[in-house]
Design a protein around this motif. Structure first.
Motif, PDB file in Angstrom:
ATOM      1  N   PRO A 274     -10.538  10.251   5.390  1.00 16.20           N
ATOM      2  CA  PRO A 274      -9.602   9.389   4.665  1.00 16.20           C
ATOM      3  C   PRO A 274     -10.334   8.446   3.711  1.00 16.20           C
ATOM      4  N   VAL A 275      -9.761   8.267   2.530  1.00 16.11           N
ATOM      5  CA  VAL A 275     -10.339   7.382   1.523  1.00 16.11           C
ATOM      6  C   VAL A 275      -9.644   6.030   1.612  1.00 16.11           C
ATOM      7  N   ALA A 276     -10.415   4.975   1.828  1.00 14.94           N
ATOM      8  CA  ALA A 276      -9.847   3.632   1.910  1.00 14.94           C
ATOM      9  C   ALA A 276      -9.457   3.140   0.521  1.00 14.94           C
ATOM     10  N   ALA A 277      -8.573   2.168   0.494  1.00 21.22           N
ATOM     11  CA  ALA A 277      -8.062   1.653  -0.779  1.00 21.22           C
ATOM     12  C   ALA A 277      -9.189   1.189  -1.689  1.00 21.22           C
TER      13      ALA A 277
ATOM     14  N   ALA B 267      -5.578   9.395   1.810  1.00 17.34           N
ATOM     15  CA  ALA B 267      -6.071   8.226   1.074  1.00 17.34           C
ATOM     16  C   ALA B 267      -5.040   7.120   1.145  1.00 17.34           C
ATOM     17  N   THR B 268      -5.508   5.911   0.987  1.00 23.39           N
ATOM     18  CA  THR B 268      -4.640   4.739   0.914  1.00 23.39           C
ATOM     19  C   THR B 268      -4.866   4.055  -0.427  1.00 23.39           C
ATOM     20  N   ILE B 269      -3.789   3.726  -1.105  1.00 19.97           N
ATOM     21  CA  ILE B 269      -3.861   3.100  -2.431  1.00 19.97           C
ATOM     22  C   ILE B 269      -3.328   1.680  -2.330  1.00 19.97           C
ATOM     23  N   GLY B 270      -4.100   0.727  -2.816  1.00 21.94           N
ATOM     24  CA  GLY B 270      -3.647  -0.657  -2.868  1.00 21.94           C
ATOM     25  C   GLY B 270      -2.869  -0.887  -4.148  1.00 21.94           C
ATOM     26  N   GLY B 271      -1.568  -0.753  -4.087  1.00 21.46           N
ATOM     27  CA  GLY B 271      -0.709  -0.847  -5.272  1.00 21.46           C
ATOM     28  C   GLY B 271       0.441   0.116  -5.120  1.00 21.46           C
ATOM     29  N   ILE B 272       0.711   0.926  -6.140  1.00 26.43           N
ATOM     30  CA  ILE B 272       1.774   1.917  -6.055  1.00 26.43           C
ATOM     31  C   ILE B 272       1.221   3.279  -6.468  1.00 26.43           C
TER      32      ILE B 272
ATOM     33  N   LEU C 251      -4.861   8.926 -13.073  1.00 34.79           N
ATOM     34  CA  LEU C 251      -4.994  10.076 -12.191  1.00 34.79           C
ATOM     35  C   LEU C 251      -6.158   9.875 -11.218  1.00 34.79           C
ATOM     36  N   ALA C 252      -5.887  10.150  -9.957  1.00 37.94           N
ATOM     37  CA  ALA C 252      -6.941  10.161  -8.950  1.00 37.94           C
ATOM     38  C   ALA C 252      -6.867  11.490  -8.204  1.00 37.94           C
ATOM     39  N   VAL C 253      -8.005  11.977  -7.717  1.00 38.58           N
ATOM     40  CA  VAL C 253      -8.068  13.263  -7.023  1.00 38.58           C
ATOM     41  C   VAL C 253      -8.738  13.054  -5.668  1.00 38.58           C
ATOM     42  N   PHE C 254      -8.160  13.687  -4.619  1.00 39.68           N
ATOM     43  CA  PHE C 254      -8.671  13.511  -3.267  1.00 39.68           C
ATOM     44  C   PHE C 254      -8.882  14.871  -2.597  1.00 39.68           C
ATOM     45  N   ASP C 255      -9.892  14.930  -1.742  1.00 40.53           N
ATOM     46  CA  ASP C 255     -10.196  16.124  -0.958  1.00 40.53           C
ATOM     47  C   ASP C 255      -9.156  16.225   0.162  1.00 40.53           C
ATOM     48  N   ALA C 256      -8.383  17.336   0.174  1.00 40.33           N
ATOM     49  CA  ALA C 256      -7.319  17.478   1.160  1.00 40.33           C
ATOM     50  C   ALA C 256      -7.850  17.655   2.576  1.00 40.33           C
ATOM     51  N   GLY C 257      -9.124  18.022   2.708  1.00 39.11           N
ATOM     52  CA  GLY C 257      -9.684  18.240   4.037  1.00 39.11           C
ATOM     53  C   GLY C 257     -10.761  17.256   4.421  1.00 39.11           C
ATOM     54  N   GLY C 258     -10.997  16.238   3.586  1.00 40.86           N
ATOM     55  CA  GLY C 258     -12.081  15.306   3.845  1.00 40.86           C
ATOM     56  C   GLY C 258     -11.658  14.105   4.653  1.00 40.86           C
TER      57      GLY C 258
ATOM     58  N   THR D 279       0.829  -1.196   0.000  1.00 41.44           N
ATOM     59  CA  THR D 279       0.000   0.000   0.000  1.00 41.44           C
ATOM     60  C   THR D 279       0.869   1.254   0.000  1.00 41.44           C
ATOM     61  N   VAL D 280       0.268   2.337  -0.490  1.00 47.04           N
ATOM     62  CA  VAL D 280       0.873   3.665  -0.398  1.00 47.04           C
ATOM     63  C   VAL D 280      -0.172   4.591   0.207  1.00 47.04           C
ATOM     64  N   THR D 281       0.224   5.361   1.215  1.00 51.27           N
ATOM     65  CA  THR D 281      -0.696   6.271   1.884  1.00 51.27           C
ATOM     66  C   THR D 281      -0.323   7.715   1.554  1.00 51.27           C
ATOM     67  N   LEU D 282      -1.288   8.479   1.079  1.00 50.35           N
ATOM     68  CA  LEU D 282      -1.106   9.901   0.844  1.00 50.35           C
ATOM     69  C   LEU D 282      -1.400  10.632   2.145  1.00 50.35           C
ATOM     70  N   MET D 283      -0.420  11.419   2.612  1.00 50.08           N
ATOM     71  CA  MET D 283      -0.547  12.076   3.905  1.00 50.08           C
ATOM     72  C   MET D 283      -0.248  13.566   3.776  1.00 50.08           C
ATOM     73  N   VAL D 284      -0.732  14.330   4.741  1.00 47.22           N
ATOM     74  CA  VAL D 284      -0.452  15.763   4.821  1.00 47.22           C
ATOM     75  C   VAL D 284       0.102  16.064   6.201  1.00 47.22           C
TER      76      VAL D 284
END
Length: 642
Positions: A171-174, A110-115, A162-169, A95-100
């Motif tokens: 967490p998005v599960a994989a 968000a967490t991505i199952g893959g790379i 490409l995926a887009v995530f809300d920076a203030g929302g 997994t790869v986790t996008l963090m702030v």
């Protein structure tokens, strides 16, 4: 087709000063919009890297970020308000986790199952885009080990989208990650549109490893995922960047033979579509990265031996486009920052980069874009492990450049053996970098002079020079190298009777090919080389890269491929050759090495072949790297004399 030799610390020898301590590394450098804070990935405790924030004025460490002790970090990027986004990869969990970074806290986006790679904030700072490969079968890029070729072949390819995530929302599960770009379209690089509604990107349909050479410049709607073509240049594309007013796209255009090995001219095209305009055609330089800041277009370039920072201006006068390029900074170093060569503040007035040369280990430079200065000193005590000299010569009407490295303290009254190292590519360049690891370091430690030529086909002399080896592999570029060796022998105590040759990827081809063209070298080491362009065409995973160089497919013009294949000239090969390659190399399959080894055996030429298990295009496993190092030096010692 470039091969990066794996990094292993140089062992201590009597011939060269040893490293008393590990060299401090600065990875993934990013600069905050105000130009006041730098983020890097650096060594923490217990051999674990951490995200480090430093003052861009003094280099002082402000704090570190390390929320995951088992993760590796990447993708550092600052938002408009100075917030830092980054990626935390857990290889065991896949997994790869996008963090702030929130200062005292770290928020999961968000967490991505893959790379995943290349996070970028939207202009308003409310969203973060990311390139994701869900359920990836292999690492991103053709140099990585390929998937095993079993079962029905070619029915599925990884899709980087490409995926887009809300920076203030929340967490998005994989399982909930939904890319916005369409399926079956591989996205290589991208930039947000200024209004935050979409993207410009380089994309291609189908196999991402193979199709970068035919990728197009496209607009992607951020809501619907619809794709609109902007341009289909005749060159490859890198670093698409949008102007702040959203009217123009700038990119690097040129003959590039491997994704990530960037060099070419500067091109622009209207976002609405239209003719591609080359605004740097007269420059004798290869541009290596670009950034479009509020203060204008900035670029980095390689010009001869020097890294440069350039301000770029252009204007349209009726039907004519005019341009003006001013070099702000020029120094014989190599530089890196994030996915480019330099990071700029939002207004383009400040810059930060990681710089090094043959004598000085990595340090962060920062300051005004026209005059960055060194602000870190962790490696000031690193020993000088090579004496470097810039060598220039002329051949066939070309100005050619390279580097000569000598072990410190080498006796000038004694003739020394020398090994020439040919870079991969062929579109690439040997540039100044601290000598601590890899082939050159080992050879210097063993007492050899090392020659690093940049023959035609290389970056650094403009696009015409890079394109000068089209349909001439192993011709003019080999003559450039041999003439360069002549130039070296006029200024250095090199024994012409004790010359060696080595290289990886395209350098491996040149090593194999040179054995059939000259007996000047007395020992050769070929890594991941090509021996037969005919069989290579049908068995490699990236055949699209050859078309710009050969002009036609192998099926349409087989003689052009046959003429530069060493395997058809093997009766002239006399030089002992050690060959190595990775078992799962898709860029240059191991069958190329087996063919060459088999031919040398039949010709009675001394040879050795090692195929390293699980390796791709480049040897990375520590035990395998150590074995290649040992065998390479032993081979040259045996045939050139220690």
């Amino acid at each position: 087709m470039r091969l990066r030799f794996a990094a292993i610390l140089l062992a201590a020898t009597a011939a060269t000063p040893s490293l008393a301590a590990p060299i401090h590394q600065y990875g993934g450098l990013a600069l905050a919009p105000k130009g006041d804070v730098i983020a890097t990935i650096e060594e923490g405790s217990a051999d674990h890297e951490v995200v480090t924030l430093r003052s861009a004025k003094t280099g002082k460490v402000l704090r570190t970020v390390d929320p995951c002790a088992k993760c590796g970090y990447a993708g550092l990027t600052f938002g408009p308000d100075g917030s830092l986004a980054y990626l935390a990869r857990d290889r065991a969990a896949h997994t790869v986790t996008l963090m702030v970074d929130g200062g005292k806290t770290q928020r999961t986006i968000a967490t991505i199952g893959g790379i995943a790679q290349t996070p970028r904030w939207s202009p308003d700072g409310k969203r973060i885009a990311l390139l994701v490969t869900i359920g990836a079968a292999k690492e991103s890029g053709a140099t990585q080990a390929g998937v095993r070729q079993v079962g029905e072949i070619g029915e599925h390819s990884d899709e980087q989208r490409l995926a887009v995530f809300d920076a203030g929302g929340a967490p998005v599960a994989a399982a909930a990650v939904k890319p916005v770009s369409p399926a079956d379209r591989y996205v290589y690089e991208y930039d947000w549109t200024p209004d935050g509604r979409g993207f410009v990107a380089t994309t291609a349909v189908g196999n991402g490893d193979n199709n970068w050479w035919v990728a197009t410049l496209d607009a992607i709607d951020g809501s619907t995922g619809d794709v609109r073509n902007i341009a289909k240049p005749k060159t490859q594309i890198n670093f698409p960047r949008l102007s702040p007013d959203g009217k123009w796209v700038a990119f690097i255009c040129g003959l590039m033979s491997d994704f990530g090995s960037v060099g070419g001219d500067l091109c622009i095209v209207p976002v609405a579509g239209g003719d591609v305009i080359n605004i740097s055609a007269e420059q004798k330089a290869s541009f290596t990265s670009i950034a479009w800041t509020r203060g204008g277009l900035r670029a980095t370039a390689l010009s001869g031996e020097a890294f440069q920072i350039t301000e770029v201006k252009f204007w349209v006068d009726g039907q004519r486009t005019n341009s003006f390029l001013m070099t702000w900074f020029s120094k014989p170093i190599s530089a890196s920052a994030g996915d480019g060569r330099a990071a700029f503040s939002a207004d383009g007035s400040r810059v930060a980069l990681v710089a090094q040369d043959f004598s000085h280990a990595a340090a962060i430079f920062a300051g005004r874009s026209a005059a960055p200065v060194q602000i870190t000193h962790d490696n000031d005590a690193a020993p000088v492990l090579a004496e470097a000299r810039n060598i220039t010569w002329k051949n066939d009407g070309f100005d050619v450049q390279g580097w000569l490295l000598a072990p410190p303290g080498a006796d000038p009254a004694v003739k020394h053996a020398m090994v020439t190292v040919v870079h991969g590519g062929p579109a690439a360049a040997n540039v100044p970098s601290y000598i601590q690891r890899g082939a050159s370091a080992d050879l210097l430690a063993a007492g050899y002079y090392v020659f690093l030529p940049n023959p035609r086909g290389s970056y650094g002399q403009g696009e015409a020079f890079t394109a000068a080896n089209k349909r001439d592999f192993g011709g003019g570029d080999l003559r450039d190298i041999l003439t360069g060796i002549d130039a070296v022998e006029k200024v250095a105590p090199v024994d012409d009777a004790r010359l060696g040759l080595t290289g990886g990827s395209y350098g491996g081809f040149m090593a194999m090919w040179a054995n059939t063209q000259t007996n000047r070298f007395k020992a050769i080491v070929a890594g991941a080389g090509l021996s037969n362009w005919i069989s290579y065409y049908g068995t490699n995973g990236i055949d699209q890269w050859m078309l710009p160089f050969f002009g036609k497919t192998m099926y349409d013009d087989p003689k052009a491929y046959e003429d530069v294949s060493a395997i058809y000239h093997m009766k002239k090969a006399k030089t002992p050759t050690f060959i190595y390659v990775g078992e799962r190399d898709i860029e240059v399959p191991p069958t190329q090495s087996v063919e060459y080894w088999h031919a040398l055996k039949d010709m009675g030429v001394e040879t050795s072949l090692v195929i390293y298990p699980e390796e791709g295009h480049g040897i990375r496993g520590p035990a395998n790297v150590a074995d290649v190092r040992k065998r390479t030096v032993a081979w040259f010692d045996r045939f050139l004399g220690k």
